[in-house]
Design a protein around this motif. Structure first.
Motif, PDB file in Angstrom:
ATOM      1  N   VAL A 183      -9.566  -9.228  -0.754  1.00 14.31           N
ATOM      2  CA  VAL A 183      -9.446 -10.295  -1.942  1.00 14.31           C
ATOM      3  C   VAL A 183     -10.923 -10.002  -2.741  1.00 14.31           C
ATOM      4  O   VAL A 183     -12.018  -9.962  -2.192  1.00 14.31           O
ATOM      5  CB  VAL A 183      -9.418 -11.665  -1.567  1.00 14.31           C
ATOM      6  N   GLY A 184     -10.664  -9.670  -4.072  1.00 16.18           N
ATOM      7  CA  GLY A 184     -11.921  -9.538  -4.819  1.00 16.18           C
ATOM      8  C   GLY A 184     -11.817  -7.919  -5.352  1.00 16.18           C
ATOM      9  O   GLY A 184     -12.552  -7.668  -6.284  1.00 16.18           O
ATOM     10  N   ASP A 185     -11.118  -7.209  -4.581  1.00 15.70           N
ATOM     11  CA  ASP A 185     -11.139  -5.864  -4.893  1.00 15.70           C
ATOM     12  C   ASP A 185     -10.406  -5.483  -6.195  1.00 15.70           C
ATOM     13  O   ASP A 185      -9.277  -5.942  -6.469  1.00 15.70           O
ATOM     14  CB  ASP A 185     -10.367  -4.921  -3.704  1.00 15.70           C
ATOM     15  N   TRP A 186     -10.913  -4.478  -6.796  1.00 17.62           N
ATOM     16  CA  TRP A 186     -10.052  -3.882  -7.997  1.00 17.62           C
ATOM     17  C   TRP A 186      -9.284  -2.419  -7.408  1.00 17.62           C
ATOM     18  O   TRP A 186      -9.780  -1.648  -6.731  1.00 17.62           O
ATOM     19  CB  TRP A 186     -10.908  -3.394  -9.065  1.00 17.62           C
ATOM     20  N   VAL A 187      -7.867  -2.505  -7.784  1.00 19.15           N
ATOM     21  CA  VAL A 187      -7.115  -1.226  -7.310  1.00 19.15           C
ATOM     22  C   VAL A 187      -6.426  -0.796  -8.506  1.00 19.15           C
ATOM     23  O   VAL A 187      -6.011  -1.436  -9.424  1.00 19.15           O
ATOM     24  CB  VAL A 187      -6.047  -2.192  -6.258  1.00 19.15           C
ATOM     25  N   ALA A 188      -5.993   0.724  -8.125  1.00 22.81           N
ATOM     26  CA  ALA A 188      -5.339   1.265  -9.037  1.00 22.81           C
ATOM     27  C   ALA A 188      -3.668   1.393  -8.509  1.00 22.81           C
ATOM     28  O   ALA A 188      -3.596   1.439  -7.491  1.00 22.81           O
ATOM     29  CB  ALA A 188      -5.510   2.743  -9.200  1.00 22.81           C
ATOM     30  N   LEU A 218       0.613  -1.055   0.016  1.00 20.90           N
ATOM     31  CA  LEU A 218      -0.049  -0.036  -0.076  1.00 20.90           C
ATOM     32  C   LEU A 218       0.915   1.274  -0.041  1.00 20.90           C
ATOM     33  O   LEU A 218       1.830   1.300   0.712  1.00 20.90           O
ATOM     34  CB  LEU A 218      -0.962  -0.007   1.059  1.00 20.90           C
ATOM     35  N   LEU A 219       0.198   2.241  -0.648  1.00 20.89           N
ATOM     36  CA  LEU A 219       1.077   3.408  -0.757  1.00 20.89           C
ATOM     37  C   LEU A 219       0.721   3.894   0.801  1.00 20.89           C
ATOM     38  O   LEU A 219      -0.346   3.780   1.521  1.00 20.89           O
ATOM     39  CB  LEU A 219       0.326   4.708  -1.591  1.00 20.89           C
ATOM     40  N   GLY A 220       1.676   4.677   1.471  1.00 22.23           N
ATOM     41  CA  GLY A 220       1.479   5.073   2.906  1.00 22.23           C
ATOM     42  C   GLY A 220       0.586   5.891   3.165  1.00 22.23           C
ATOM     43  O   GLY A 220      -0.361   5.794   4.080  1.00 22.23           O
ATOM     44  N   ASN A 221       0.117   6.929   2.141  1.00 20.71           N
ATOM     45  CA  ASN A 221      -0.976   7.686   2.635  1.00 20.71           C
ATOM     46  C   ASN A 221      -2.508   6.815   2.706  1.00 20.71           C
ATOM     47  O   ASN A 221      -3.525   7.227   3.406  1.00 20.71           O
ATOM     48  CB  ASN A 221      -1.422   8.826   1.455  1.00 20.71           C
ATOM     49  N   LEU A 222      -2.596   5.968   1.792  1.00 25.15           N
ATOM     50  CA  LEU A 222      -3.634   5.035   1.737  1.00 25.15           C
ATOM     51  C   LEU A 222      -3.848   4.097   2.905  1.00 25.15           C
ATOM     52  O   LEU A 222      -4.897   4.009   3.793  1.00 25.15           O
ATOM     53  CB  LEU A 222      -3.732   4.136   0.545  1.00 25.15           C
ATOM     54  N   ARG A 223      -2.731   3.646   3.451  1.00 35.01           N
ATOM     55  CA  ARG A 223      -2.802   2.970   4.845  1.00 35.01           C
ATOM     56  C   ARG A 223      -3.057   4.026   5.781  1.00 35.01           C
ATOM     57  O   ARG A 223      -3.911   3.431   6.869  1.00 35.01           O
ATOM     58  CB  ARG A 223      -1.356   2.446   5.062  1.00 35.01           C
ATOM     59  N   PHE A 224      -2.679   4.909   6.151  1.00 39.69           N
ATOM     60  CA  PHE A 224      -2.612   5.968   7.138  1.00 39.69           C
ATOM     61  C   PHE A 224      -4.040   6.712   7.174  1.00 39.69           C
ATOM     62  O   PHE A 224      -4.593   7.223   8.150  1.00 39.69           O
ATOM     63  CB  PHE A 224      -1.464   6.894   7.337  1.00 39.69           C
ATOM     64  N   ILE A 269       0.019   0.133  -4.476  1.00 37.94           N
ATOM     65  CA  ILE A 269      -1.679   0.477  -4.645  1.00 37.94           C
ATOM     66  C   ILE A 269      -1.919   1.780  -4.228  1.00 37.94           C
ATOM     67  O   ILE A 269      -1.529   2.326  -2.906  1.00 37.94           O
ATOM     68  CB  ILE A 269      -2.311  -0.893  -3.561  1.00 37.94           C
ATOM     69  N   HIS A 270      -2.317   2.884  -5.048  1.00 36.67           N
ATOM     70  CA  HIS A 270      -2.802   3.996  -4.694  1.00 36.67           C
ATOM     71  C   HIS A 270      -4.228   4.152  -4.403  1.00 36.67           C
ATOM     72  O   HIS A 270      -4.501   4.914  -3.603  1.00 36.67           O
ATOM     73  CB  HIS A 270      -2.597   4.843  -6.059  1.00 36.67           C
ATOM     74  N   ALA A 271      -5.243   3.287  -4.880  1.00 35.33           N
ATOM     75  CA  ALA A 271      -6.582   3.402  -4.739  1.00 35.33           C
ATOM     76  C   ALA A 271      -7.216   2.360  -4.466  1.00 35.33           C
ATOM     77  O   ALA A 271      -6.852   1.155  -5.573  1.00 35.33           O
ATOM     78  CB  ALA A 271      -7.271   4.369  -5.602  1.00 35.33           C
ATOM     79  N   VAL A 272      -8.369   1.913  -4.075  1.00 36.26           N
ATOM     80  CA  VAL A 272      -9.300   1.057  -4.043  1.00 36.26           C
ATOM     81  C   VAL A 272     -10.522   1.400  -4.634  1.00 36.26           C
ATOM     82  O   VAL A 272     -11.120   2.360  -4.409  1.00 36.26           O
ATOM     83  CB  VAL A 272      -9.843   0.453  -2.816  1.00 36.26           C
ATOM     84  N   LEU A 273     -11.145   0.842  -5.860  1.00 38.82           N
ATOM     85  CA  LEU A 273     -12.247   1.184  -6.547  1.00 38.82           C
ATOM     86  C   LEU A 273     -13.316   0.605  -5.800  1.00 38.82           C
ATOM     87  O   LEU A 273     -13.332  -0.252  -5.075  1.00 38.82           O
ATOM     88  CB  LEU A 273     -12.086   0.578  -8.097  1.00 38.82           C
ATOM     89  N   PRO A 274     -14.605   1.405  -6.227  1.00 32.95           N
ATOM     90  CA  PRO A 274     -15.631   1.127  -5.359  1.00 32.95           C
ATOM     91  C   PRO A 274     -16.219  -0.336  -5.739  1.00 32.95           C
ATOM     92  O   PRO A 274     -15.876  -1.013  -6.564  1.00 32.95           O
ATOM     93  CB  PRO A 274     -16.850   2.044  -6.120  1.00 32.95           C
ATOM     94  N   ARG A 275     -16.779  -0.829  -4.679  1.00 31.70           N
ATOM     95  CA  ARG A 275     -17.242  -2.475  -4.379  1.00 31.70           C
ATOM     96  C   ARG A 275     -18.864  -2.250  -4.892  1.00 31.70           C
ATOM     97  O   ARG A 275     -19.632  -1.510  -4.265  1.00 31.70           O
ATOM     98  CB  ARG A 275     -16.918  -2.837  -3.090  1.00 31.70           C
ATOM     99  N   TYR A 276     -19.011  -3.303  -5.744  1.00 27.80           N
ATOM    100  CA  TYR A 276     -20.381  -3.645  -5.932  1.00 27.80           C
ATOM    101  C   TYR A 276     -21.201  -4.489  -4.834  1.00 27.80           C
ATOM    102  O   TYR A 276     -22.376  -4.618  -4.828  1.00 27.80           O
ATOM    103  CB  TYR A 276     -21.002  -3.833  -7.295  1.00 27.80           C
ATOM    104  N   SER A 277     -20.375  -5.323  -4.235  1.00 29.54           N
ATOM    105  CA  SER A 277     -21.010  -6.291  -2.977  1.00 29.54           C
ATOM    106  C   SER A 277     -19.766  -6.440  -2.203  1.00 29.54           C
ATOM    107  O   SER A 277     -18.567  -6.563  -2.355  1.00 29.54           O
ATOM    108  CB  SER A 277     -21.575  -7.569  -3.752  1.00 29.54           C
ATOM    109  N   ILE A 278     -20.166  -6.542  -0.904  1.00 34.26           N
ATOM    110  CA  ILE A 278     -19.255  -6.937   0.116  1.00 34.26           C
ATOM    111  C   ILE A 278     -19.856  -7.993   1.126  1.00 34.26           C
ATOM    112  O   ILE A 278     -20.872  -7.901   1.599  1.00 34.26           O
ATOM    113  CB  ILE A 278     -18.859  -5.865   1.197  1.00 34.26           C
TER     114      ILE A 278
END
Length: 355
Positions: free
Chosen positions: A67-72, A50-56, A83-92
């Motif tokens: 697992v199952g997530d789409w990431v940029a 993870l990019l530090g900013n995303l973690r913090f 990993i800079h960002a997690v894209l929106p989830r359509y189901s969790i």
């Protein structure tokens, strides 16, 4: 594999463009190992962190990739990326966190179908299936039930078990398979659609690893030896993993779950126990608890054999559990609000003392 074969959807691409993520690579989280991730992309499997900013900036575990997530992401070395960002989830798909009442644990994300697996032997438990159904319904995920290890018993005995399941759960797709003989596997493959994501749910030893080998067309999963004492395979899956299937679908495997605690799943309960809720509308009293009241249509249905008594007992148990979880969430939010107010007051007091 292309992104579309991994399940990438047009709405995700629209989000990517509208949030200025076009310069980044897109991939799907295949497995997680202590905040390090294996991400499947069109360029192959990448090891990511993870990019530090995303973690913090994450307020809770649910804000981090699962697992199952789409990431940029952006590559920084051979076979590695950030990993800079997690894209929106359509189901969790989530359950109550083990040992942490009032908290949730993500099982997997962006799931289309939950494949609930139970075996004909010791692990045959319809109450547990209803729990998994509730998790699926609460997440807007289509459920499917697979009865495995049918080679262990006779065909009439298999049919009896199928009838018991259909009596309690009449409207969910149900298939019987044997990974040993191959019976029913071809029928199951017909339900696997290209670009769709399927998640295996079930206890340890019900045959999930063998099922993965059958559906993926290769020996991907180690199969535990059979214990003669309890007549089931040993648990071999230790983490969640994303696996391509022969028909073009994507399968997410899960370690066997001993505890299947439901969260704030009122909508899930209503879908799983629709018959009970329908009958409740005919009760004499609007606040009927369906336990001992005169004029209770639910209890009358049990006496007439129209409703399975075990289904009602399981409903009561899960309804109480859902109520406790909801109460715990409210109490937690209340405590967090009080602590937040105290923190602001202390901060303001220290600021006044400076001047």
């Amino acid at each position: 594999m292309t992104l579309e074969e991994l399940g990438y959807r047009p709405d995700l691409e629209n989000y990517r463009k509208s949030h200025n993520l076009e310069p980044f690579m897109i991939g799907r989280v295949a497995s997680e190992h202590r905040e390090r991730y294996h991400v499947q992309s069109e360029q192959g499997m990448l090891e990511c962190e993870l990019l530090g900013n995303l973690r913090f900036s994450a307020e809770s575990r649910s804000d981090l990739p699962a697992v199952g997530d789409w990431v940029a992401m952006s590559p920084y070395d051979e076979g590695k990326a950030l990993i800079h960002a997690v894209l929106p989830r359509y189901s969790i798909l989530e359950r109550q966190a083990v040992g942490k009442f009032g908290e949730k644990q993500i099982i997997a994300t962006n799931i289309d179908v939950g494949i609930i697996v139970l075996s004909v032997n010791r692990d045959f438990n319809i109450n547990r299936v209803e729990r998994y159904l509730t998790l699926c319904h609460a997440s807007g995920i289509e459920p499917m039930i697979i009865l495995t290890k049918t080679d262990l018993i006779t065909q009439p005995e298999v049919q009896q078990l199928l009838d018991r399941i259909r009596t309690r759960i009449p409207e969910v797709p149900l298939l019987a398979v044997s990974n040993l003989s191959g019976q029913g596997i071809d029928d199951l493959k017909k339900h696997i659609l290209k670009g769709k994501t399927y998640c295996l749910l079930g206890s340890s030893g019900v045959g999930k690893s063998s099922l993965i080998n059958s559906l993926s067309g290769e020996v991907r999963m180690e199969i535990g030896e059979i214990s003669e004492m309890i007549d089931r395979g040993k648990h071999v899956t230790t983490h969640r993993e994303l696996i391509p299937m022969v028909n073009g679908g994507i399968l997410i495997d899960n370690p066997g779950m001993r505890e299947v605690g439901i969260t704030d799943g009122q909508s899930g309960l209503e879908s799983t126990f629709g018959t009970i809720y329908a009958l409740a509308g005919q009760c004499k009293f609007t606040d009927c608890t369906h336990t001992s009241e005169v004029g209770c249509a639910v209890l009358e249905a049990v006496r007439n054999g129209e409703l399975d008594e075990q289904a009602l007992e399981n409903f009561h148990k899960m309804e109480r559990e859902n109520a406790r979880f909801t109460t715990s969430i409210r109490e937690k939010h209340k405590k967090d609000k009080i602590m937040g107010k105290m923190f602001k007051e202390v901060k303001a007091h220290r600021k006044r003392k400076k001047f």
